[in-house]
Write an enzyme that holds these catalytic residues in place. Sequence first.
Site, PDB file in Angstrom:
ATOM      1  N   ARG A  65     -10.712   3.799  12.351  1.00  0.00           N
ATOM      2  CA  ARG A  65     -10.223   2.626  11.627  1.00  0.00           C
ATOM      3  C   ARG A  65      -8.699   2.650  11.590  1.00  0.00           C
ATOM      4  O   ARG A  65      -8.052   1.639  11.799  1.00  0.00           O
ATOM      5  CB  ARG A  65     -10.791   2.594  10.218  1.00  0.00           C
ATOM      6  CG  ARG A  65     -10.313   1.380   9.449  1.00  0.00           C
ATOM      7  CD  ARG A  65     -11.054   1.217   8.137  1.00  0.00           C
ATOM      8  NE  ARG A  65     -10.522   0.100   7.423  1.00  0.00           N
ATOM      9  CZ  ARG A  65      -9.630   0.187   6.450  1.00  0.00           C
ATOM     10  NH1 ARG A  65      -9.173   1.350   6.063  1.00  0.00           N
ATOM     11  NH2 ARG A  65      -9.191  -0.886   5.834  1.00  0.00           N
ATOM     12  N   PHE A  92      -2.089  -4.775   7.357  1.00  0.00           N
ATOM     13  CA  PHE A  92      -2.820  -5.765   8.139  1.00  0.00           C
ATOM     14  C   PHE A  92      -2.267  -7.175   7.929  1.00  0.00           C
ATOM     15  O   PHE A  92      -2.376  -8.031   8.803  1.00  0.00           O
ATOM     16  CB  PHE A  92      -4.311  -5.698   7.769  1.00  0.00           C
ATOM     17  CG  PHE A  92      -5.224  -6.190   8.843  1.00  0.00           C
ATOM     18  CD1 PHE A  92      -5.438  -5.453   9.996  1.00  0.00           C
ATOM     19  CD2 PHE A  92      -5.890  -7.396   8.700  1.00  0.00           C
ATOM     20  CE1 PHE A  92      -6.280  -5.903  10.993  1.00  0.00           C
ATOM     21  CE2 PHE A  92      -6.747  -7.860   9.692  1.00  0.00           C
ATOM     22  CZ  PHE A  92      -6.936  -7.112  10.845  1.00  0.00           C
ATOM     23  N   GLU A  93      -1.654  -7.408   6.781  1.00  0.00           N
ATOM     24  CA  GLU A  93      -1.127  -8.735   6.459  1.00  0.00           C
ATOM     25  C   GLU A  93       0.291  -8.970   6.982  1.00  0.00           C
ATOM     26  O   GLU A  93       0.798 -10.095   6.947  1.00  0.00           O
ATOM     27  CB  GLU A  93      -1.160  -8.959   4.935  1.00  0.00           C
ATOM     28  CG  GLU A  93      -2.548  -9.070   4.353  1.00  0.00           C
ATOM     29  CD  GLU A  93      -3.254  -7.721   4.154  1.00  0.00           C
ATOM     30  OE1 GLU A  93      -4.491  -7.719   4.112  1.00  0.00           O
ATOM     31  OE2 GLU A  93      -2.568  -6.677   4.042  1.00  0.00           O
ATOM     32  N   SER A 128      10.295  -2.916  13.617  1.00  0.00           N
ATOM     33  CA  SER A 128       9.176  -2.288  12.920  1.00  0.00           C
ATOM     34  C   SER A 128       9.539  -0.915  12.375  1.00  0.00           C
ATOM     35  O   SER A 128       9.976  -0.035  13.113  1.00  0.00           O
ATOM     36  CB  SER A 128       7.974  -2.144  13.858  1.00  0.00           C
ATOM     37  OG  SER A 128       6.926  -1.461  13.176  1.00  0.00           O
ATOM     38  N   TRP A 187       0.877  -1.174   0.000  1.00  0.00           N
ATOM     39  CA  TRP A 187       0.000   0.000   0.000  1.00  0.00           C
ATOM     40  C   TRP A 187       0.911   1.219   0.000  1.00  0.00           C
ATOM     41  O   TRP A 187       1.788   1.345   0.846  1.00  0.00           O
ATOM     42  CB  TRP A 187      -0.897  -0.042   1.232  1.00  0.00           C
ATOM     43  CG  TRP A 187      -1.963   0.991   1.237  1.00  0.00           C
ATOM     44  CD1 TRP A 187      -2.001   2.116   2.001  1.00  0.00           C
ATOM     45  CD2 TRP A 187      -3.147   1.010   0.448  1.00  0.00           C
ATOM     46  NE1 TRP A 187      -3.125   2.831   1.753  1.00  0.00           N
ATOM     47  CE2 TRP A 187      -3.862   2.168   0.775  1.00  0.00           C
ATOM     48  CE3 TRP A 187      -3.668   0.155  -0.521  1.00  0.00           C
ATOM     49  CZ2 TRP A 187      -5.066   2.505   0.190  1.00  0.00           C
ATOM     50  CZ3 TRP A 187      -4.869   0.492  -1.103  1.00  0.00           C
ATOM     51  CH2 TRP A 187      -5.557   1.641  -0.747  1.00  0.00           C
ATOM     52  N   HIS A 220       3.080  15.893   1.029  1.00  0.00           N
ATOM     53  CA  HIS A 220       3.064  14.763   1.969  1.00  0.00           C
ATOM     54  C   HIS A 220       3.795  13.555   1.388  1.00  0.00           C
ATOM     55  O   HIS A 220       4.527  12.868   2.107  1.00  0.00           O
ATOM     56  CB  HIS A 220       1.630  14.381   2.334  1.00  0.00           C
ATOM     57  CG  HIS A 220       1.110  15.125   3.514  1.00  0.00           C
ATOM     58  ND1 HIS A 220       0.072  14.662   4.280  1.00  0.00           N
ATOM     59  CD2 HIS A 220       1.496  16.297   4.081  1.00  0.00           C
ATOM     60  CE1 HIS A 220      -0.175  15.528   5.247  1.00  0.00           C
ATOM     61  NE2 HIS A 220       0.671  16.520   5.140  1.00  0.00           N
ATOM     62  N   VAL A 243      -2.533   4.206   6.518  1.00  0.00           N
ATOM     63  CA  VAL A 243      -3.218   5.495   6.396  1.00  0.00           C
ATOM     64  C   VAL A 243      -4.660   5.257   5.963  1.00  0.00           C
ATOM     65  O   VAL A 243      -5.041   4.145   5.622  1.00  0.00           O
ATOM     66  CB  VAL A 243      -2.521   6.424   5.371  1.00  0.00           C
ATOM     67  CG1 VAL A 243      -1.111   6.761   5.813  1.00  0.00           C
ATOM     68  CG2 VAL A 243      -2.508   5.820   3.992  1.00  0.00           C
TER      69      VAL A 243
END
Length: 158
Positions: free
Chosen positions: A85, A54-55, A110, A19, A124, A79
Amino acid sequence: MNQRNQDPAIRIAFIQSCWHKDIVDQCRVAFVSQIGKLGIGEDGIDFFEVPGGFEIPLQAQLIAKSGRYAAIVTTGFIVDGGIYRHEFVAETVISALMRVQLETEVPVISAVLTPQRFHDHDDHRRFFREHFLVKGAEAATACVATIDNMKRLKRLSA
């Protein structure tokens, strides 16, 4: 040749979410560059990609359980989706990564960034590309220091 490159136990897994891949790629680039300066070549790193943040924890757990790696480095960019969420996903991912390392005793470094406010515009994107370069170098330094600490602790307890 640096002594670390001669040690077959030094194998690192690098997990990257896709992502905002163009931004997250900067972490990998900086990580490879810095860890090379610290004595571990790219041939000692296995790269894994997952769709999103999430994976990452499941991939990290499977890799840790393989017993092949001295450390796992993770990077991603969590993001969007609104503040609730975002906070849920960020907390879930980071907590799961902590559990992986505590349960498997394989260090998980991490470089998963979880900004609360990201706007998909040039300023950004440029800021986070540069920030991931910093985080990649920091992750390499932390990875090597952690591996060295783990080796020292194992020697002391033997």
